[in-house]
Write a protein that holds these residues in place. Structure first.
Motif, mmCIF file in Angstrom:
data_model
loop_
_atom_site.group_PDB
_atom_site.id
_atom_site.type_symbol
_atom_site.label_atom_id
_atom_site.label_comp_id
_atom_site.label_asym_id
_atom_site.label_seq_id
_atom_site.Cartn_x
_atom_site.Cartn_y
_atom_site.Cartn_z
ATOM 1 N N ALA A 36 0.841 -0.858 -0.492
ATOM 2 C CA ALA A 36 -0.172 -0.414 0.072
ATOM 3 C C ALA A 36 1.281 0.916 -0.474
ATOM 4 C CB ALA A 36 -0.877 -0.039 1.141
ATOM 5 N N ARG A 37 0.454 2.346 -0.278
ATOM 6 C CA ARG A 37 1.160 3.482 -0.908
ATOM 7 C C ARG A 37 1.185 4.764 0.416
ATOM 8 N NH1 ARG A 37 -0.860 4.946 -6.690
ATOM 9 N NH2 ARG A 37 -2.885 4.894 -5.404
ATOM 10 N N ASN A 38 -0.606 4.134 1.071
ATOM 11 C CA ASN A 38 -1.171 5.540 2.022
ATOM 12 C C ASN A 38 -1.827 3.904 3.236
ATOM 13 O OD1 ASN A 38 -3.128 5.627 0.743
ATOM 14 N ND2 ASN A 38 -2.437 6.610 -0.626
ATOM 15 N N GLY A 39 -1.311 4.614 4.014
ATOM 16 C CA GLY A 39 -2.519 4.354 5.148
ATOM 17 C C GLY A 39 -4.079 4.568 4.498
ATOM 18 N N ARG A 40 -5.149 5.117 4.149
ATOM 19 C CA ARG A 40 -6.120 4.660 3.592
ATOM 20 C C ARG A 40 -6.084 3.199 2.749
ATOM 21 N NH1 ARG A 40 -8.467 4.953 -0.763
ATOM 22 N NH2 ARG A 40 -6.343 5.737 -2.257
ATOM 23 N N ILE A 43 -5.561 0.217 4.897
ATOM 24 C CA ILE A 43 -6.666 -0.269 5.860
ATOM 25 C C ILE A 43 -7.200 -0.953 4.461
ATOM 26 C CG2 ILE A 43 -8.516 0.400 6.710
ATOM 27 C CD1 ILE A 43 -7.025 2.846 7.918
ATOM 28 N N GLU A 44 -7.657 -0.342 3.085
ATOM 29 C CA GLU A 44 -8.342 -1.093 2.541
ATOM 30 C C GLU A 44 -8.234 -2.519 1.770
ATOM 31 O OE1 GLU A 44 -8.846 1.561 -1.100
ATOM 32 O OE2 GLU A 44 -9.742 3.091 0.150
ATOM 33 N N GLN A 45 -6.312 -2.448 1.890
ATOM 34 C CA GLN A 45 -6.265 -4.166 1.417
ATOM 35 C C GLN A 45 -6.301 -4.719 2.784
ATOM 36 O OE1 GLN A 45 -4.833 -4.506 -1.351
ATOM 37 N NE2 GLN A 45 -3.997 -3.339 -2.498
ATOM 38 N N ILE A 72 -7.177 -0.927 12.217
ATOM 39 C CA ILE A 72 -6.613 -1.917 11.268
ATOM 40 C C ILE A 72 -6.743 -2.996 13.280
ATOM 41 C CG2 ILE A 72 -4.861 -3.977 11.147
ATOM 42 C CD1 ILE A 72 -3.941 -1.915 9.538
ATOM 43 N N GLY A 73 -6.389 -1.794 14.225
ATOM 44 C CA GLY A 73 -6.602 -2.969 15.235
ATOM 45 C C GLY A 73 -5.943 -4.069 16.010
#
Length: 257
Positions: A36-40, A43-45, A72-73
């Motif tokens: 992933a390239r960023n936090g968003r 989360i999606e992945q 993600i927790g």
């Protein structure tokens, strides 16, 4: 046989690829199922693939790695990757969270892999880290803008090379890239990074790195002397034969000469 799975999130593709290669060497059974390239995107992945482990860069644009970890927790084991030692000292070293400091060293990665293997083999639950993550997120928002880069990561041949910022002589804009000129074991070297000059300057220490031309920034510690013209100037470097132009727009920086 279940192979453990992982996600890597970092806004710099060279660093994502480098960590993936290091993990392939340190933990051949681990499957990297997403990058992933960023936090968003992280989360999606994660929601789509539910990997066992998430390697999250602390500093990413938009949603940070710490904020993504909060979302993600306790559904995955978390490993933070950071260029800033103070986060490791103040929080990660408490033991609830694992961390890697850039540039990632294989010996340190091996320790992290060993801990993760043990946790997965024993089916240990993910530690409760909600309060610590909230503390980290608050600290990140407060402190991150004041932390200048200490390393720049560049592609050199087939390798990703961590370049200490204090060894850089100057930066030059090169279309969509930035050329980094530095000294490697006393020898002049140059490599390209994908980050534009303007973005790099925003992350570097302004007391040492100054823009002197629309396409050039110099490390003041690398300057030998400056010669003034009628409206422009030329910078001469301590360890390099080439000189750098100072345009009319930036010559005022050397007005005290």
């Amino acid at each position: 046989m279940h192979h453990p799975t992982a996600l890597i999130a970092d806004d710099e593709p060279l660093l994502r690829d480098a960590l993936a290669r290091q993990l392939a060497e340190a933990w051949p059974e681990l499957r990297i199922v997403a990058q992933a390239r960023n936090g968003r995107e992280a989360i999606e992945q994660f929601e789509a693939l539910a990997p066992d482990i998430c390697f999250l860069d602390v500093h990413m644009p938009g949603i940070s790695g710490v904020e993504a970890a909060s979302r993600i927790g306790r559904r995955a084991h978390l490993v933070f990757v950071t260029a800033y030692d103070q986060y490791a000292v103040q929080a990660f070293a408490q033991g609830a969270l694992d961390y890697l400091v850039k540039p990632v060293e294989m010996a340190r990665l091996a320790e992290t892999v060993a801990r993760l293997r043990d946790r997965l083999a024993a089916a240990l639950p993910v530690a409760q880290t909600e309060a610590l993550l909230q503390q980290l997120a608050s600290q990140l928002r407060r402190d991150a803008p004041r932390q200048p880069l200490r390393w720049i990561y560049a592609q050199v041949g087939q390798m990703v090379r961590p370049i200490p910022v204090d060894q850089i002589d100057y930066l030059r804009s090169d279309t969509k890239y930035t050329a980094v000129a530095w000294h490697d074991n006393g020898q002049p070297a140059e490599a390209l990074v994908r980050t534009p000059l303007k973005e790099l300057l925003a992350q570097l220490d302004g007391d040492h790195f100054v823009q002197v031309h629309r396409a050039v920034a110099v490390n003041l510690r690398a300057v030998s002397h400056i010669t003034r013209g009628s409206e422009t100037a030329t910078i001469h470097l301590k360890r390099r034969a080439e000189s750098l132009p100072v345009s009319r727009s930036f010559v005022h920086l050397f007005r005290q000469m």
